[in-house]
Scaffold this motif. Structure first.
Motif, PDB file in Angstrom:
ATOM      1  N   MET A   1      -9.514   1.080 -10.117  1.00  0.00           N
ATOM      2  CA  MET A   1      -9.019   2.265 -10.805  1.00  0.00           C
ATOM      3  C   MET A   1      -8.371   3.234  -9.830  1.00  0.00           C
ATOM      4  O   MET A   1      -7.326   3.816 -10.119  1.00  0.00           O
ATOM      5  N   TRP A   2      -8.979   3.402  -8.645  1.00  0.00           N
ATOM      6  CA  TRP A   2      -8.373   4.275  -7.640  1.00  0.00           C
ATOM      7  C   TRP A   2      -7.045   3.709  -7.160  1.00  0.00           C
ATOM      8  O   TRP A   2      -6.093   4.464  -6.923  1.00  0.00           O
ATOM      9  N   ALA A   3      -6.970   2.392  -7.019  1.00  0.00           N
ATOM     10  CA  ALA A   3      -5.705   1.774  -6.612  1.00  0.00           C
ATOM     11  C   ALA A   3      -4.621   2.046  -7.652  1.00  0.00           C
ATOM     12  O   ALA A   3      -3.474   2.362  -7.309  1.00  0.00           O
TER      13      ALA A   3
ATOM     14  N   LYS B   1       0.258   4.921  -9.127  1.00  0.00           N
ATOM     15  CA  LYS B   1       1.036   5.731 -10.072  1.00  0.00           C
ATOM     16  C   LYS B   1       1.445   7.058  -9.440  1.00  0.00           C
ATOM     17  O   LYS B   1       2.587   7.491  -9.574  1.00  0.00           O
ATOM     18  N   PHE B   2       0.509   7.713  -8.761  1.00  0.00           N
ATOM     19  CA  PHE B   2       0.791   8.995  -8.122  1.00  0.00           C
ATOM     20  C   PHE B   2       1.887   8.856  -7.072  1.00  0.00           C
ATOM     21  O   PHE B   2       2.847   9.639  -7.044  1.00  0.00           O
ATOM     22  N   THR B   3       1.761   7.849  -6.206  1.00  0.00           N
ATOM     23  CA  THR B   3       2.771   7.674  -5.155  1.00  0.00           C
ATOM     24  C   THR B   3       4.126   7.296  -5.750  1.00  0.00           C
ATOM     25  O   THR B   3       5.161   7.696  -5.223  1.00  0.00           O
ATOM     26  N   GLY B   4       4.116   6.548  -6.841  1.00  0.00           N
ATOM     27  CA  GLY B   4       5.375   6.222  -7.504  1.00  0.00           C
ATOM     28  C   GLY B   4       6.073   7.461  -8.031  1.00  0.00           C
ATOM     29  O   GLY B   4       7.288   7.636  -7.854  1.00  0.00           O
TER      30      GLY B   4
ATOM     31  N   PHE C   1       1.901   3.487   1.641  1.00  0.00           N
ATOM     32  CA  PHE C   1       0.842   3.068   0.723  1.00  0.00           C
ATOM     33  C   PHE C   1       1.426   2.389  -0.510  1.00  0.00           C
ATOM     34  O   PHE C   1       0.910   1.362  -0.959  1.00  0.00           O
ATOM     35  N   HIS C   2       2.480   2.947  -1.073  1.00  0.00           N
ATOM     36  CA  HIS C   2       3.076   2.365  -2.271  1.00  0.00           C
ATOM     37  C   HIS C   2       3.588   0.956  -1.976  1.00  0.00           C
ATOM     38  O   HIS C   2       3.421   0.046  -2.796  1.00  0.00           O
ATOM     39  N   MET C   3       4.169   0.766  -0.799  1.00  0.00           N
ATOM     40  CA  MET C   3       4.674  -0.544  -0.424  1.00  0.00           C
ATOM     41  C   MET C   3       3.532  -1.542  -0.212  1.00  0.00           C
ATOM     42  O   MET C   3       3.570  -2.663  -0.732  1.00  0.00           O
TER      43      MET C   3
END
Length: 141
Positions: free
Chosen positions: A23-25, A30-33, A94-96
């Protein structure tokens, strides 16, 4: 007949303690996107205001005295912009890494160790970000 699950109240903010790594992932991805999309639009807006007029002299452009170059130089001189660039790097890395992790999970690789791979992506993001801080902050002082 379908079952109904008690998912708790929307206002129950203490549920975050029950979240597991998956869930944290999802939340971080989503946040970083959204942060990257926001940065993209901000980047386009700032740089589009700094593009020189089409009738500018070639000598002025080559000398670096045009509006675009002056805008970039003035923004890069601000410590706040340098710190925000470090944050942008952390968000992008992180997003990558999490995207690559999700791709591998979707392909069936590492299904049993999703938690470990999420934590590994967090640690690797932190390591890359900390290692690159001197590069970003070097010209600010």
């Amino acid at each position: 007949m379908s079952q109904s699950y008690n998912r708790g109240l929307i206002e129950d903010f203490s549920r975050w303690r029950e979240f597991e790594a998956g869930m944290w992932a999802w939340i971080f991805h989503k946040f970083t996107g959204w942060v990257l999309i926001g940065y993209l639009f901000t980047h386009i807006a700032v740089l589009s205001t700094a593009i020189p007029a089409s009738g500018a002299e070639t000598a002025v452009l080559q000398a670096g005295n045009d509006v675009y170059t002056q805008t970039i130089v003035s923004l890069e001189g601000l410590l706040l912009v340098r710190v925000l660039e470090v944050g942008l790097l952390a968000v992008a890395v992180f997003h990558m890494l999490n995207g690559a992790r999700l791709l591998l999970v979707d392909l069936g690789v590492g299904l049993e160790s999703q938690d470990k791979s999420f934590y590994a992506s967090l640690v690797l993001t932190g390591a890359i970000t900390v290692a690159s801080v001197p590069t970003f902050i070097a010209g600010a002082f």
